[in-house]
Design a protein around this motif. Structure first.
Motif, PDB file in Angstrom:
ATOM      1  N   PRO A 169       3.721  25.117  34.844  1.00  0.00           N
ATOM      2  CA  PRO A 169       2.425  25.529  35.389  1.00  0.00           C
ATOM      3  C   PRO A 169       2.573  26.057  36.803  1.00  0.00           C
ATOM      4  O   PRO A 169       3.428  25.601  37.568  1.00  0.00           O
ATOM      5  CB  PRO A 169       1.607  24.224  35.372  1.00  0.00           C
ATOM      6  CG  PRO A 169       2.303  23.326  34.417  1.00  0.00           C
ATOM      7  CD  PRO A 169       3.753  23.688  34.481  1.00  0.00           C
ATOM      8  N   ASP A 170       1.747  27.011  37.162  1.00  0.00           N
ATOM      9  CA  ASP A 170       1.779  27.563  38.518  1.00  0.00           C
ATOM     10  C   ASP A 170       1.546  26.500  39.582  1.00  0.00           C
ATOM     11  O   ASP A 170       2.076  26.588  40.697  1.00  0.00           O
ATOM     12  CB  ASP A 170       0.710  28.650  38.661  1.00  0.00           C
ATOM     13  CG  ASP A 170       1.075  29.914  37.905  1.00  0.00           C
ATOM     14  OD1 ASP A 170       1.435  29.806  36.725  1.00  0.00           O
ATOM     15  OD2 ASP A 170       0.990  31.006  38.490  1.00  0.00           O
ATOM     16  N   SER A 171       0.756  25.476  39.245  1.00  0.00           N
ATOM     17  CA  SER A 171       0.441  24.429  40.222  1.00  0.00           C
ATOM     18  C   SER A 171       1.681  23.682  40.674  1.00  0.00           C
ATOM     19  O   SER A 171       1.755  23.221  41.820  1.00  0.00           O
ATOM     20  CB  SER A 171      -0.574  23.447  39.627  1.00  0.00           C
ATOM     21  OG  SER A 171      -0.077  22.865  38.431  1.00  0.00           O
ATOM     22  N   VAL A 172       2.679  23.527  39.794  1.00  0.00           N
ATOM     23  CA  VAL A 172       3.916  22.839  40.174  1.00  0.00           C
ATOM     24  C   VAL A 172       4.615  23.617  41.277  1.00  0.00           C
ATOM     25  O   VAL A 172       5.083  23.053  42.269  1.00  0.00           O
ATOM     26  CB  VAL A 172       4.841  22.665  38.950  1.00  0.00           C
ATOM     27  CG1 VAL A 172       6.178  22.063  39.364  1.00  0.00           C
ATOM     28  CG2 VAL A 172       4.177  21.788  37.896  1.00  0.00           C
ATOM     29  N   PHE A 173       4.659  24.934  41.129  1.00  0.00           N
ATOM     30  CA  PHE A 173       5.297  25.785  42.132  1.00  0.00           C
ATOM     31  C   PHE A 173       4.466  25.832  43.415  1.00  0.00           C
ATOM     32  O   PHE A 173       4.991  25.684  44.522  1.00  0.00           O
ATOM     33  CB  PHE A 173       5.478  27.188  41.556  1.00  0.00           C
ATOM     34  CG  PHE A 173       6.158  28.160  42.479  1.00  0.00           C
ATOM     35  CD1 PHE A 173       7.535  28.192  42.586  1.00  0.00           C
ATOM     36  CD2 PHE A 173       5.410  29.043  43.241  1.00  0.00           C
ATOM     37  CE1 PHE A 173       8.162  29.090  43.438  1.00  0.00           C
ATOM     38  CE2 PHE A 173       6.022  29.942  44.092  1.00  0.00           C
ATOM     39  CZ  PHE A 173       7.404  29.968  44.188  1.00  0.00           C
ATOM     40  N   ASP A 174       3.162  26.024  43.273  1.00  0.00           N
ATOM     41  CA  ASP A 174       2.296  26.175  44.451  1.00  0.00           C
ATOM     42  C   ASP A 174       2.182  24.892  45.261  1.00  0.00           C
ATOM     43  O   ASP A 174       2.016  24.940  46.480  1.00  0.00           O
ATOM     44  CB  ASP A 174       0.905  26.642  44.025  1.00  0.00           C
ATOM     45  CG  ASP A 174       0.906  28.065  43.498  1.00  0.00           C
ATOM     46  OD1 ASP A 174       1.751  28.859  43.966  1.00  0.00           O
ATOM     47  OD2 ASP A 174       0.092  28.389  42.619  1.00  0.00           O
TER      48      ASP A 174
END
Length: 598
Positions: A169-174
């Motif tokens: 998920p993008d949230s893990v990176f962000d």
């Protein structure tokens, strides 16, 4: 220049964020645009630097690359033995999460953030393992490539022609505390590949012919640089004290379905929400036909809903028979500014309704509507049934034949009494209407309308007992009768569906209203638990097992069953109790349909 002072709300929000971060480990991602750029090498060098500073560093799992320089950096680092999982005749080596938590170093290295764990591991994905490490106060170094970020998956696939299955998920990176971009020139990367420093020679030749072209690598490098820049901009805006309200000027809406291409639409909408710094909502319109939808479509809908949640969408469900109208009304009432839709691959028939995208455009003329094309899309029918047995059943068939027989008998009596043909036609149309009301699918009423016209022609027009007609006036009578029967049956079916849906909505509303009243009358915790669980069993039609918290653990479970014949032993075994305990201690969902202990 006067320094801007933080408002009390901003100060409180920062304090809350700091309190939430206390006791949680920090995550550093070594980010690259392709395999071989040096992510693992950079991670190991950073680990040795941390070790020289006196930090307790452990290598939890490092991918066994055939690269001498990388392998040499493992010397001097403590290794946690990999967990062996047998999958058929193959033994898989996976990261030992429990061993890492038991060892509890200050810093742990876990390679390949987007890896999918083998069956038997607690979590389905490795990023979930890392999240549990962070919750236990352990700092983590990890690696990932740009093609593994969920919202960029379709974009990367369109460039390289390869769809990456392992994604995060993008949230893990962000939400990572640090992201270090590991970057080299594409031509230098190709030279390293040709020299055998990344893959062995057969693999290297295959990679050079497919993924590792200069054009692909340049494009991937640009995407990686942009993604890092977007993250830096987002972090600077958040730490600069700007209110979150300034990000919600745009409100993006995407529609959920079981379509095979819906995932691409969701990712596109998520990228738009990030680019516009707006809020993101995903809505599903549940129609009366949804209960009889195929299991394949329902499973895809669950996957698409989970994908939208991972990408930061707020999930909403509305109920109605007219999908376009429900979407347009939801957009109007929720302050939506942009709607993202997929272009339908089905062609409009001459007499059929207009496509969904066209209807939404007409109903929402003031909104920006983005139509996402997909050359590889396949026709999708939202109302496709799981099997024909749900449509054709004996009971409805008997009802339809009985109504036709009764209508024909009455028409024969009218004919004997010398009543006009208009009365006979009316009886047949009434029969079609009755069929539409008492059967569950419109196929019976539509078929009955055709049969009624044929019976009228066969039994009551000259010459009798043939499908011919001497009177030229019947050339107009037959089509008008057929159209009237069709319209009558269609309206009856629509009213029947709306009535059924109104009953379901009224039942949900009554349950929620009763819950509110019952909870207001309860004074102790036991009564509140009993009322809540009993009402949930009515609302969801599912058995509920409730665990109370006792001495920082779980007390004996209490079963609230839909049917009185159920007992706790059917659900409260050691495995289920272990899942419930993990949920309590980690404050995350687990069990069936999730990526943890599924």
């Amino acid at each position: 220049m006067e320094e801007r002072r933080s408002s009390p709300e901003e100060f409180l929000r920062r304090c809350e964020n700091e309190n939430q971060a206390k006791g949680r480990g920090s995550l550093k991602i070594f980010f690259g645009y392709a395999a071989g750029v040096g992510k693992t090498y950079s991670m190991l060098k950073a680990a040795h630097a941390a070790r020289r500073r006196g930090i307790d560093v452990v290598a939890g799992y490092v991918e066994p690359h055939a690269r001498p320089q990388t392998s040499q950096l493992l010397n001097g680092l403590e290794m946690i033995p990999a967990k062996e999982i047998r999958h058929g005749n193959v033994v898989l080596h996976e990261f030992d999460l429990d061993g890492a938590i038991a060892r509890k170093p200050q810093l742990i290295l876990v390679d390949e953030l987007a890896h999918t764990n083998g069956k038997g591991c607690r979590h389905q994905k490795r990023y979930q393992d890392i999240n549990e490490l962070l919750n236990n106060g352990i700092d983590v170094y990890t690696t990932v490539n740009v093609q593994h970020i969920e919202s960029l998956n379709d974009l990367v696939a369109s460039i390289t022609g390869i769809t990456v299955r392992e994604r995060i998920p993008d949230s893990v990176f962000d939400n990572a505390d640090q992201v270090e971009l590991v970057d080299i020139e594409p031509r230098e990367l190709i030279e390293r590949l040709q020299e055998g420093k990344i893959y062995r020679k057969p693999q290297a030749e295959k990679a050079l012919g497919n993924f590792f072209s200069v054009q692909n690598l340049v494009a991937l490098r640009e995407i990686a640089l942009r993604r890092c820049a977007d993250r830096v901009n987002r972090m600077s805006e958040l730490t600069g004290g700007r209110s979150n309200r300034s990000f919600t000027e745009e409100h993006i809406l995407v529609c959920l379905s079981g379509s095979p291409t819906n995932a691409k639409i969701i990712r596109t909408a998520a990228r738009m929400a990030g680019a516009f710094k707006g809020s993101f909502t995903a809505v599903f319109v549940e129609t009366p036909d949804f209960a009889s939808d195929s299991d394949e479509n329902k499973e895809r809908l669950r996957q698409n809903t989970r994908l939208a949640e991972q990408l930061g969408a707020t999930i909403e469900t509305v109920y109605g028979d007219d999908i376009a109208f429900q979407i347009a009304e939801f957009a109007r009432l929720s302050g939506i500014s942009k709607i993202v839709l997929g272009r339908s691959s089905t062609r409009r028939s001459f007499l059929g309704p207009p496509p969904l995208t066209e209807r939404i455009t007409r109903l929402s003329p003031n909104l920006d509507i983005y139509i996402i094309p997909d050359q590889n899309s396949r026709p999708y029918r939202a109302g496709a049934r799981g099997s024909n047995r749900r449509i054709l059943n004996t009971a409805d068939l008997i009802k339809s034949v009985s109504v036709l027989a009764a209508a024909t008998l009455i028409c024969c009596i009218f004919d004997c009494l010398g009543l006009s043909e208009a009365n006979i036609i009316t009886i047949y149309i009434l029969g079609v209407l009755v069929t539409a009301v008492i059967t569950r699918h419109r196929i019976y009423s539509l078929t009955s309308s055709v049969i009624c016209v044929l019976l009228f022609n066969f039994l009551f027009t000259e010459p009798r007992f043939t499908l011919n007609a001497y009177d030229p006036g019947y050339l107009a009578t037959f089509p008008i009768m057929l159209i009237a029967a069709f319209l009558t049956s269609s309206l009856a079916v629509k009213i029947q569906r709306q009535a059924r849906q109104a009953v379901e909505t009224a039942y949900r509303t009554k349950v929620l209203f009763d819950t509110n009243q019952s909870l207001s009358n309860e004074k102790d915790m036991t009564g509140m638990i009993t009322v809540t669980c009993n009402q949930l069993t009515k609302l969801l039609d599912r058995d509920i097992l409730f665990y109370r918290i006792q001495d920082d653990g779980l007390a004996a479970p209490q079963l609230f069953a839909v049917n009185s014949g159920e007992n706790e032993s059917d659900y409260a075994d050691d495995n289920e109790r272990a899942v419930a305990s993990w949920v309590y201690h980690n404050n995350k969902r687990a069990g069936a349909t999730t990526g943890t202990l599924g």
